[in-house]
Design a protein around this motif. Structure first.
Motif, PDB file in Angstrom:
ATOM      1  N   LEU A  16     -12.128  -3.052 -15.861  1.00 51.36           N
ATOM      2  CA  LEU A  16     -10.820  -3.330 -16.478  1.00 51.36           C
ATOM      3  C   LEU A  16     -10.638  -4.834 -16.693  1.00 51.36           C
TER       4      LEU A  16
ATOM      5  N   LYS B 215      -8.792   6.254  -1.496  1.00 52.70           N
ATOM      6  CA  LYS B 215      -7.505   6.914  -1.252  1.00 52.70           C
ATOM      7  C   LYS B 215      -7.515   8.325  -1.832  1.00 52.70           C
TER       8      LYS B 215
ATOM      9  N   VAL C 227      -9.995  -7.112 -10.209  1.00 47.41           N
ATOM     10  CA  VAL C 227      -9.637  -7.160 -11.637  1.00 47.41           C
ATOM     11  C   VAL C 227      -9.577  -8.615 -12.102  1.00 47.41           C
ATOM     12  N   GLU C 228      -8.813  -9.426 -11.365  1.00 42.18           N
ATOM     13  CA  GLU C 228      -8.693 -10.843 -11.729  1.00 42.18           C
ATOM     14  C   GLU C 228     -10.045 -11.551 -11.585  1.00 42.18           C
TER      15      GLU C 228
ATOM     16  N   ARG D  63     -12.183 -10.652 -14.454  1.00 39.41           N
ATOM     17  CA  ARG D  63     -11.644 -11.267 -15.675  1.00 39.41           C
ATOM     18  C   ARG D  63     -12.111 -12.725 -15.803  1.00 39.41           C
TER      19      ARG D  63
ATOM     20  N   ALA E 117      -7.258   0.846   0.586  1.00 38.55           N
ATOM     21  CA  ALA E 117      -6.589   0.194  -0.551  1.00 38.55           C
ATOM     22  C   ALA E 117      -7.340   0.434  -1.850  1.00 38.55           C
ATOM     23  N   ASN E 118      -8.585   0.922  -1.745  1.00 36.09           N
ATOM     24  CA  ASN E 118      -9.351   1.224  -2.946  1.00 36.09           C
ATOM     25  C   ASN E 118      -8.895   2.580  -3.490  1.00 36.09           C
ATOM     26  N   ALA E 119      -8.631   2.622  -4.776  1.00 35.03           N
ATOM     27  CA  ALA E 119      -8.038   3.824  -5.367  1.00 35.03           C
ATOM     28  C   ALA E 119      -8.916   5.058  -5.154  1.00 35.03           C
TER      29      ALA E 119
ATOM     30  N   PHE F 174      -0.467   1.148 -13.612  1.00 33.01           N
ATOM     31  CA  PHE F 174      -0.701   0.630 -14.966  1.00 33.01           C
ATOM     32  C   PHE F 174       0.299   1.267 -15.909  1.00 33.01           C
TER      33      PHE F 174
ATOM     34  N   LEU G  92       0.836  -1.210   0.000  1.00 36.46           N
ATOM     35  CA  LEU G  92       0.000   0.000   0.000  1.00 36.46           C
ATOM     36  C   LEU G  92       0.868   1.256   0.000  1.00 36.46           C
TER      37      LEU G  92
ATOM     38  N   GLN H 237     -10.191  -6.821 -20.331  1.00 34.14           N
ATOM     39  CA  GLN H 237      -9.066  -7.697 -20.683  1.00 34.14           C
ATOM     40  C   GLN H 237      -9.563  -9.064 -21.173  1.00 34.14           C
TER      41      GLN H 237
ATOM     42  N   ASP I 150      -7.618   6.757 -13.456  1.00 33.76           N
ATOM     43  CA  ASP I 150      -6.689   7.023 -14.562  1.00 33.76           C
ATOM     44  C   ASP I 150      -6.580   5.840 -15.526  1.00 33.76           C
ATOM     45  N   PHE I 151      -6.533   4.614 -14.964  1.00 32.33           N
ATOM     46  CA  PHE I 151      -6.375   3.461 -15.854  1.00 32.33           C
ATOM     47  C   PHE I 151      -7.610   3.278 -16.734  1.00 32.33           C
TER      48      PHE I 151
ATOM     49  N   GLY J 227      -1.764   3.109  -2.441  1.00 30.15           N
ATOM     50  CA  GLY J 227      -3.124   2.566  -2.487  1.00 30.15           C
ATOM     51  C   GLY J 227      -3.732   2.504  -3.867  1.00 30.15           C
TER      52      GLY J 227
ATOM     53  N   ALA K  74      -7.291   5.687 -19.559  1.00 29.98           N
ATOM     54  CA  ALA K  74      -6.306   5.189 -20.525  1.00 29.98           C
ATOM     55  C   ALA K  74      -6.920   4.111 -21.416  1.00 29.98           C
TER      56      ALA K  74
ATOM     57  N   GLU L   6     -12.393  -1.035 -11.575  1.00 31.84           N
ATOM     58  CA  GLU L   6     -11.489  -2.186 -11.546  1.00 31.84           C
ATOM     59  C   GLU L   6     -12.116  -3.429 -12.192  1.00 31.84           C
TER      60      GLU L   6
END
Lengths: 316, 302
Positions: free
Chosen positions: B223, B45, B194-195, B198, B40-42, A147, A138, B227, B246-247, A143, B250, B220
């Motif tokens: 994403l 945060k 994400v996994e 997927r 931990a979640n973007a 990419f 983290l 994939q 951001d991802f 956090g 992108a 997430e």
């Protein structure tokens, strides 16, 4: 000798994970005849279980010395994060991979040292390292998800030479190497000896501390490799991406134990356990079973298979 | 020897306290305790960082505590924060219905609790959130646009999060209104969204040959779905997410399956919470129990 007398022992040998796997395959093939046995679905299934196979094989080595490693998931997350940060910082792919693998080895050495020489229980030592690594991931990512990883790194988890996913080829290689280490080398015999009876192993002249430490090093390296593959597959690194691997890898080894007559961890048994979990997940998804029910069923299958194995072990 | 161990321990604690997330402010500065189970979640945060920065500029002593998904510990942390009687407690994205113990302790100590993207509940002075129904409607509208207004779609959600649940319900209502068939609603695991998404998508594609779109409750899983779709070569399937990470932006720029996301205005949410606390410090209580701010759609076409 009657035919029935021959069949019964064979069926008895098939109890536990192998019988469960056959039953699951038969069930899903009947319920989804056009989709489940389809080669495309089976290829997807293999790809899904590849990363878990690597972690579970590494976990098997630790469980062979009668310990377990709770930090494998956090190590996988951490190694993925390390590699991603270095790649984003412009490091060459090979160097970033080497650094992430080195981090896994160091984590294994620390875990092994805590358990083998500082005499901490594996539970406490690996729980502590798991917690610290989660915080480290983290901290390194703030956090966030990293990419923008370079294409040559993505080849590791996304390429398909001859149509076979590279992750599957790597998982097969790791499985083969771990099987060889555990079953065909003096080190493997030492691991099993320490797991069977550490005191007796000491009297037999085995350096128990070093043997246990090496098992954790294998575990750390395996988890780091899994984390690299996960990051490459997902084209991103998340600080908790590998966390679910910890419990499922231990579950796979336990299910695998039900396949072995000797009731000790084996790579073949573990891979069977991974396949059982993968088939169950895949089949229940194809049947669109409620995900909460899926979790209950997975738990039940672990209890039933391990319970059957216990009963078989107690039989005279 | 024992003294040596003790000194090492004290040194470690002092070093760790030096690395803490508390901000250095003059004595007597208003103390604000931020607690969350999801750092931990973007997105969490992001909004917590924004709020902390605003608080620091206003001269507050802001501390941030994360419990990594553990709601029992979150109750403990709120109780412990309340006993120190800070000027306010900020709950970032936790389900308040699981926090009655902590919220009661805050109430008993007369410490107001403000929530970011949580929910209204007893003990919460005000909840400031993105309008999750708006996020759900806008993301569903984007997916409907991507698939031409008809066909089969799948939904990826996570019911334990009240905000995600609310946006999923609003999106579902939009799909039903448009006559689009929701073939399945999947629960995305956390951690590992994400996994997890997927894998779910790969299996879903095997049984749903006529799938046209996937709605994901946050970026997430969107994403992960993208994939899997790309790997399967089913590029005609559109994916939308929510959050505007951001991802996700992108991916949208690549003009692949990821068609749109709805950006939550975390700057505005953080500022609103800070303003409510400023008012509270001046003795002015919030006039509403909830403030819902709209999101902005970012699509391939925008």
């Amino acid at each position: 000798m009657t035919a029935g007398a021959g069949v019964r022992p064979a069926l008895r040998r098939l109890s536990g994970a192998p019988l469960g796997l056959l039953a699951l395959i038969a069930l899903f093939t009947i319920l989804r005849p056009t989709v489940f046995p389809d080669p495309g679905n089976l290829s997807n299934l293999l790809e899904h279980i590849a990363v878990l196979t690597i972690v579970a094989c590494a976990q098997t080595v630790v469980m062979a010395v009668a310990d377990f490693d709770l930090s494998v998931g956090a190590t996988a997350s951490f190694s993925g994060v390390i590699a991603a940060q270095l790649l984003v910082a412009g490091w060459p792919t090979v160097a970033a991979i080497a650094a992430a693998m080195a981090a896994g080895v160091v984590i294994g050495v620390v875990n092994g040292w805590l358990v083998a020489y500082l005499k901490l229980s594996a539970f406490v030592a690996t729980l502590a390292s798991m917690t610290a690594l989660a915080g480290g991931s983290l901290l390194l990512t703030d956090g966030s998800t990293i990419f923008g990883l370079p294409d040559d790194f993505l080849l590791l988890g996304q390429s398909r030479p001859l149509g076979i996913p590279t992750v599957v080829l790597i998982a097969i290689t790791v499985g083969a190497v771990t099987w060889f280490l555990l079953s065909r080398t003096a080190q493997g015999r030492r691991w099993h000896a320490v797991g069977g009876n550490a005191e007796a192993a000491t009297y037999a002249g085995i350096d128990v501390g070093r043997t246990r430490l090496l098992a954790f090093v294998v575990s750390g390296a395996g988890a780091a490799l899994a984390g690299l593959l996960l990051s490459s597959r997902l084209a991103s690194a998340h600080p908790t991406a590998g966390d679910p691997l910890m419990l499922t890898s231990i579950a796979a080894v336990f299910i695998g134990l039900t396949a072995a007559q000797a009731a000790r961890p084996s790579v073949a048994g573990t891979i069977l356990g991974v396949v059982v979990l993968g088939v169950l997940d895949n089949g229940l998804n194809l049947l669109d079973v409620n995900p909460y029910v899926q979790q209950i069923l997975t738990g039940l299958i672990i209890v039933v298979s391990v319970g059957l194995s216990r009963r078989r072990g107690e039989r005279p | 020897m024992r003294m040596r161990h003790l000194s090492i321990a004290v040194a470690l604690v002092l070093a760790a306290s030096g690395c803490g997330s508390g901000t250095a402010q003059p004595p007597g500065a208003p103390a604000i305790s931020v607690v969350t189970p999801y750092l931990a979640n973007a997105a969490t945060k992001d909004v917590v960082d924004k709020f902390t920065a605003i608080g620091e500029r206003r001269g507050w002593q802001v501390t941030v505590t994360d419990t990594a998904g553990d709601f029992s510990m979150l109750n403990d942390k709120i109780q412990s924060a309340a006993s120190r009687r800070p000027s306010a407690i900020v709950l970032a994205m936790g389900d308040p219905t699981q926090l009655t113990l902590g919220l009661k302790a805050a109430g008993d100590n007369k410490v107001p609790v403000f929530a970011i993207d949580a929910a209204q509940a007893d003990g919460i002075a005000a909840n400031v959130t993105s309008d999750n129904a708006d996020l759900g409607r806008k993301s569903a509208a984007a997916l409907l646009e991507a698939i031409g207004g008809s066909g089969n779609v799948a939904m990826f959600g996570h019911d334990p999060h009240p905000g995600v649940r609310a946006r999923a319900a609003a999106a579902r209502a939009e799909f039903d209104k448009a006559g689009v068939t929701v073939v399945t609603v999947k629960h995305v695991p956390v951690p590992g969204p994400v996994e997890g998404a997927r894998k779910l998508t790969t299996d879903l594609l095997a049984v749903t040959p006529d799938l046209k779109g996937i709605w994901a409750a946050w970026d997430e899983p969107a994403l992960g779905a993208t994939q899997a779709i790309r790997q399967a070569g089913r590029m005609g399937i559109a994916v939308v997410g929510v959050d505007g990470q951001d991802f996700a932006l992108a991916e949208i720029q690549k003009a692949g399956p990821f068609y749109a996301t709805v950006k939550q205005d975390w700057d505005a949410v953080a500022l609103k919470v800070a303003d409510l606390i400023t008012d509270q410090l001046a003795g002015k209580a919030p006039t509403q129990r909830e403030y819902a701010l709209p999101g902005t759609t970012i699509a391939r076409t925008t």
